[in-house]
Design a protein around this motif. Structure first.
Motif, PDB file in Angstrom:
ATOM      1  N   ARG A   1       3.944  20.696  -9.268  1.00 45.41           N
ATOM      2  CA  ARG A   1       2.823  20.230 -10.083  1.00 45.41           C
ATOM      3  C   ARG A   1       2.396  18.803  -9.711  1.00 45.41           C
ATOM      4  N   GLY A   2       3.334  17.910  -9.520  1.00 43.58           N
ATOM      5  CA  GLY A   2       3.016  16.537  -9.141  1.00 43.58           C
ATOM      6  C   GLY A   2       2.339  16.463  -7.787  1.00 43.58           C
ATOM      7  N   ILE A   3       2.828  17.255  -6.850  1.00 38.32           N
ATOM      8  CA  ILE A   3       2.225  17.284  -5.519  1.00 38.32           C
ATOM      9  C   ILE A   3       0.816  17.856  -5.601  1.00 38.32           C
ATOM     10  N   ALA A   4       0.631  18.897  -6.402  1.00 33.63           N
ATOM     11  CA  ALA A   4      -0.692  19.515  -6.546  1.00 33.63           C
ATOM     12  C   ALA A   4      -1.689  18.528  -7.137  1.00 33.63           C
ATOM     13  N   VAL A   5      -1.261  17.751  -8.102  1.00 33.85           N
ATOM     14  CA  VAL A   5      -2.145  16.764  -8.732  1.00 33.85           C
ATOM     15  C   VAL A   5      -2.556  15.704  -7.730  1.00 33.85           C
ATOM     16  N   ARG A   6      -1.616  15.196  -6.950  1.00 41.10           N
ATOM     17  CA  ARG A   6      -1.947  14.190  -5.940  1.00 41.10           C
ATOM     18  C   ARG A   6      -2.849  14.764  -4.858  1.00 41.10           C
ATOM     19  N   THR A   7      -2.564  15.997  -4.442  1.00 41.88           N
ATOM     20  CA  THR A   7      -3.376  16.634  -3.409  1.00 41.88           C
ATOM     21  C   THR A   7      -4.790  16.865  -3.903  1.00 41.88           C
TER      22      THR A   7
ATOM     23  N   MET B   1       0.850  -1.171   0.000  1.00 42.28           N
ATOM     24  CA  MET B   1       0.000   0.000   0.000  1.00 42.28           C
ATOM     25  C   MET B   1       0.894   1.232   0.000  1.00 42.28           C
ATOM     26  N   SER B   2       0.767   2.029  -1.020  1.00 42.63           N
ATOM     27  CA  SER B   2       1.590   3.217  -1.143  1.00 42.63           C
ATOM     28  C   SER B   2       0.721   4.460  -1.002  1.00 42.63           C
ATOM     29  N   ILE B   3       0.894   5.169   0.087  1.00 38.23           N
ATOM     30  CA  ILE B   3       0.143   6.399   0.316  1.00 38.23           C
ATOM     31  C   ILE B   3       1.152   7.533   0.409  1.00 38.23           C
ATOM     32  N   ALA B   4       0.916   8.569  -0.386  1.00 36.13           N
ATOM     33  CA  ALA B   4       1.822   9.713  -0.380  1.00 36.13           C
ATOM     34  C   ALA B   4       1.651  10.503   0.916  1.00 36.13           C
ATOM     35  N   LEU B   5       2.719  11.121   1.369  1.00 35.61           N
ATOM     36  CA  LEU B   5       2.685  11.915   2.589  1.00 35.61           C
ATOM     37  C   LEU B   5       1.649  13.029   2.476  1.00 35.61           C
ATOM     38  N   GLU B   6       1.549  13.639   1.303  1.00 38.36           N
ATOM     39  CA  GLU B   6       0.578  14.725   1.111  1.00 38.36           C
ATOM     40  C   GLU B   6      -0.850  14.228   1.364  1.00 38.36           C
ATOM     41  N   GLU B   7      -1.138  13.008   0.896  1.00 41.66           N
ATOM     42  CA  GLU B   7      -2.481  12.451   1.073  1.00 41.66           C
ATOM     43  C   GLU B   7      -2.797  12.260   2.555  1.00 41.66           C
ATOM     44  N   ILE B   8      -1.836  11.770   3.300  1.00 42.81           N
ATOM     45  CA  ILE B   8      -2.042  11.568   4.741  1.00 42.81           C
ATOM     46  C   ILE B   8      -2.280  12.903   5.432  1.00 42.81           C
ATOM     47  N   VAL B   9      -1.476  13.899   5.086  1.00 41.90           N
ATOM     48  CA  VAL B   9      -1.617  15.223   5.706  1.00 41.90           C
ATOM     49  C   VAL B   9      -2.987  15.813   5.400  1.00 41.90           C
TER      50      VAL B   9
ATOM     51  N   HIS C   1      -6.971  18.153   7.131  1.00 38.03           N
ATOM     52  CA  HIS C   1      -7.834  18.942   6.229  1.00 38.03           C
ATOM     53  C   HIS C   1      -7.139  20.243   5.826  1.00 38.03           C
ATOM     54  N   ARG C   2      -5.841  20.159   5.676  1.00 40.23           N
ATOM     55  CA  ARG C   2      -5.033  21.294   5.220  1.00 40.23           C
ATOM     56  C   ARG C   2      -4.154  20.833   4.074  1.00 40.23           C
ATOM     57  N   ILE C   3      -3.902  21.737   3.165  1.00 35.20           N
ATOM     58  CA  ILE C   3      -3.057  21.420   2.023  1.00 35.20           C
ATOM     59  C   ILE C   3      -1.630  21.856   2.346  1.00 35.20           C
ATOM     60  N   PRO C   4      -0.680  20.914   2.288  1.00 41.69           N
ATOM     61  CA  PRO C   4       0.698  21.252   2.639  1.00 41.69           C
ATOM     62  C   PRO C   4       1.345  22.154   1.582  1.00 41.69           C
ATOM     63  N   VAL C   5       2.233  23.018   2.033  1.00 46.49           N
ATOM     64  CA  VAL C   5       2.987  23.872   1.116  1.00 46.49           C
ATOM     65  C   VAL C   5       4.241  23.111   0.723  1.00 46.49           C
ATOM     66  N   PRO C   6       4.357  22.782  -0.562  1.00 52.44           N
ATOM     67  CA  PRO C   6       5.519  22.002  -0.994  1.00 52.44           C
ATOM     68  C   PRO C   6       6.801  22.828  -0.985  1.00 52.44           C
ATOM     69  N   GLU C   7       7.893  22.178  -0.645  1.00 52.58           N
ATOM     70  CA  GLU C   7       9.186  22.839  -0.618  1.00 52.58           C
ATOM     71  C   GLU C   7      10.062  22.419  -1.788  1.00 52.58           C
ATOM     72  N   SER C   8       9.587  21.498  -2.585  1.00 53.10           N
ATOM     73  CA  SER C   8      10.392  21.001  -3.699  1.00 53.10           C
ATOM     74  C   SER C   8       9.959  21.674  -5.005  1.00 53.10           C
TER      75      SER C   8
END
Length: 83
Positions: free
Chosen positions: A25-31, A1-9, A14-21
């Protein structure tokens, strides 16, 4: 089972993390996919009240009519089974 850290957060806070990398775009799509799933976008919804709030029956009237239909159906079934 692969769950991205962004999905867990997103699911737990119920907050969208601010990416540092730089791969924002990839993080935004997953979020966005996680948020859409949490909102129920992945489920086929009942379109009974497609033009909500117009033409939506009052809760009491709707329940009474539904109960009346069920009772009538049961009465007819009982009458048929007695024959």
């Amino acid at each position: 089972m692969s769950i991205a850290l962004e999905e867990i957060v997103v699911r737990h806070t119920h907050r969208i993390p601010v990416p540092e990398s730089p791969s924002v775009r990839g993080i935004a799509v997953r979020t966005l996919a996680t948020v859409r799933e949490m909102a129920g976008d992945h489920v086929r919804h009942n379109t009974c009240f497609r033009d909500f709030p117009r033409n939506v029956p009052d809760t009491f009237d709707s329940g009474r009519a539904s109960c009346g239909r069920r009772c009538a159906t049961r009465s007819r079934r009982a009458a048929r089974s007695r024959r």
